[in-house]
Write an enzyme that holds these catalytic residues in place. Structure first.
Site, mmCIF file in Angstrom:
data_model
loop_
_atom_site.group_PDB
_atom_site.id
_atom_site.type_symbol
_atom_site.label_atom_id
_atom_site.label_comp_id
_atom_site.label_asym_id
_atom_site.label_seq_id
_atom_site.Cartn_x
_atom_site.Cartn_y
_atom_site.Cartn_z
ATOM 1 C CG HIS A 1 -5.825 -1.959 0.008
ATOM 2 N ND1 HIS A 1 -4.902 -2.002 -1.137
ATOM 3 C CD2 HIS A 1 -5.348 -1.327 0.976
ATOM 4 C CE1 HIS A 1 -3.893 -1.284 -0.505
ATOM 5 N NE2 HIS A 1 -4.041 -0.823 0.625
ATOM 6 C CG ASP A 2 -7.396 -5.009 5.020
ATOM 7 O OD1 ASP A 2 -6.428 -4.021 4.959
ATOM 8 O OD2 ASP A 2 -8.205 -5.077 5.916
ATOM 9 N NE ARG B 1 -8.627 1.673 10.714
ATOM 10 C CZ ARG B 1 -7.584 1.263 10.264
ATOM 11 N NH1 ARG B 1 -6.917 1.997 9.240
ATOM 12 N NH2 ARG B 1 -7.022 0.084 10.551
ATOM 13 C CB SER C 1 -0.870 -0.116 1.188
ATOM 14 O OG SER C 1 -1.971 0.862 0.971
ATOM 15 C CG ASP D 1 -6.591 -3.381 -3.648
ATOM 16 O OD1 ASP D 1 -7.387 -2.609 -3.443
ATOM 17 O OD2 ASP D 1 -5.282 -3.460 -3.435
#
Length: 382
Positions: free
Chosen positions: A355-356, A227, A157, A322
């Site tokens: 994405h994680d 967040r 990232s 992602d």
């Protein structure tokens, strides 16, 4: 290492704080006369200092990438799945350095550090930093550690952006750049997500123009919302559906606005926990660094021209679901590397976690990462 910790863990580790007295000039035109960087190291540096690997963290990351701070710590460092004996970044073969970047809120000098000119926290007076500034500070860190050339600079990232920037700013000081789940620049949509997050923070009544330290408060609600927005973008629709579906907490509609669905409860929990551990001014600073990153900017938008400066080899990895940094962005980077006649290996990994996925040790991902790092280790005689 205590018997209670896994055999493939680096064990109990302790952070170090390194102080730098030489001023560092930043891209914004300001300078820091002195600063601290907090690091952790794993493994042993070999005799010619050729087996060092730098780990660059993402937006909410820090120096604690692997191992445990005590035998009682419940969770290991944020990338423990990939760093340790026998793991892709094998600490039996590599000397691994992980740091908290300038502007961070986990010990390195940042907005919540004391400004020597005022005796108060920097707050909004802390200069805006760029990915290039971080790489400059990391090069000075390498000097301090006696590392002239990294075997590899690795990051996912925002960390991947740093690994890419290293190849352009210090082409003779790394052999390999590993860019995972990253992008050569943010899309307008990504910048928009960051702006929504920043607006959530700055509109919090406890933000006080970034001087909330003076009032002994935290813009907790703004951080929580920022967040929550970010966390949604890190997951895929499929992974959220598999984990939560439309499950209700109490198996019945309440006809109100409290958290009725499990996914609502999860996001609130993640936001609340984050607001207790992360600094709001740091969040603003980190998202701006993301927005500004564009190595092709000084080359008329020609990424291949920018990459012509690089001398290292590259591994670029993307993940099929992602949607924050899509495989298309990695392919854009790889195509520019090919046009610049750089050596690059690329794989798009089929993984459902969005994405994680770069934090999750799926077999295909681990196999490719391990095979590449094994080659890096052999090159330095490890």
């Amino acid at each position: 290492m205590p018997d209670s910790l896994p055999a493939d863990s680096v064990g109990v580790v302790a952070p170090q704080t390194l102080h730098f007295d030489t001023p560092i000039e930043l891209a914004c035109g300001q300078a820091l006369d002195s600063y601290d960087l907090v690091i952790e190291t794993y493994g042993q540096l070999n005799a010619d200092a050729s087996n060092a690997v730098l780990i660059c963290h993402a937006l909410s990351g820090h120096h604690h990438a692997a191992g445990y701070h005590s035998a009682d710590e419940r969770k290991p460092g944020w990338w423990d799945s990939c760093i340790g004996p026998g793991k892709p970044i094998d600490t039996n073969r590599f000397f691994v350095v992980s740091l908290n970047n300038l502007g961070g809120c986990h010990g390195s000098t940042g907005p919540n550090s004391t400004n020597p000119a005022t005796g108060k926290p920097y707050g909004p007076d802390f200069p805006v930093v760029t990915v290039g500034d971080w790489v400059k500070s990391q090069a000075l860190l390498a000097d301090r550690l006696g590392i002239q050339c990294w075997a590899a600079v690795v990051g996912g990232s925002l960390g991947g952006m740093q690994a890419l920037q290293w190849s352009l700013d210090y082409p003779e000081r790394l052999k390999h750049s590993v860019v995972i789940a990253s992008t050569p620049r943010l899309t307008a949509q990504n910048i928009a997500f960051n702006e929504v997050a920043r607006q959530a923070i700055t509109s919090d009544r406890e933000f006080h123009d970034g001087r909330y330290y003076d009032f002994d408060v935290v813009p907790r609600r703004g951080l929580m919302l920022a967040r929550m927005v970010g966390h949604i973008t890190y997951l895929s629709d499929a992974s959220m559906g598999e984990k939560f579906g439309r499950e209700l907490r109490d198996q019945a509609y309440k006809f109100g606005y409290d958290a009725e669905f499990q996914v609502e409860s999860y996001l609130r929990y993640q936001g609340e926990r984050f607001s207790e551990t992360f600094d709001a001014n740091t969040y603003l600073l980190m998202t701006k660094a993301l927005d500004y990153f564009d190595p092709a900017y000084d080359y008329g938008g020609d990424l291949a021209r920018a990459l012509a400066e690089a001398r290292c080899e590259f591994l670029v990895l993307s993940f099929s679901t992602d949607w924050r940094f899509t495989p298309a962005r990695s392919e854009e980077l790889v195509n520019a590397m090919i046009a610049a006649r750089r050596k690059v290996s690329y794989s798009e990994i089929d993984a459902p976690w969005g994405h994680d996925a770069f934090l999750i040790p799926t077999p295909r991902y681990t196999d490719i990462f391990t095979a590449y790092m094994d080659r890096v280790a052999r090159e330095v005689g490890q």
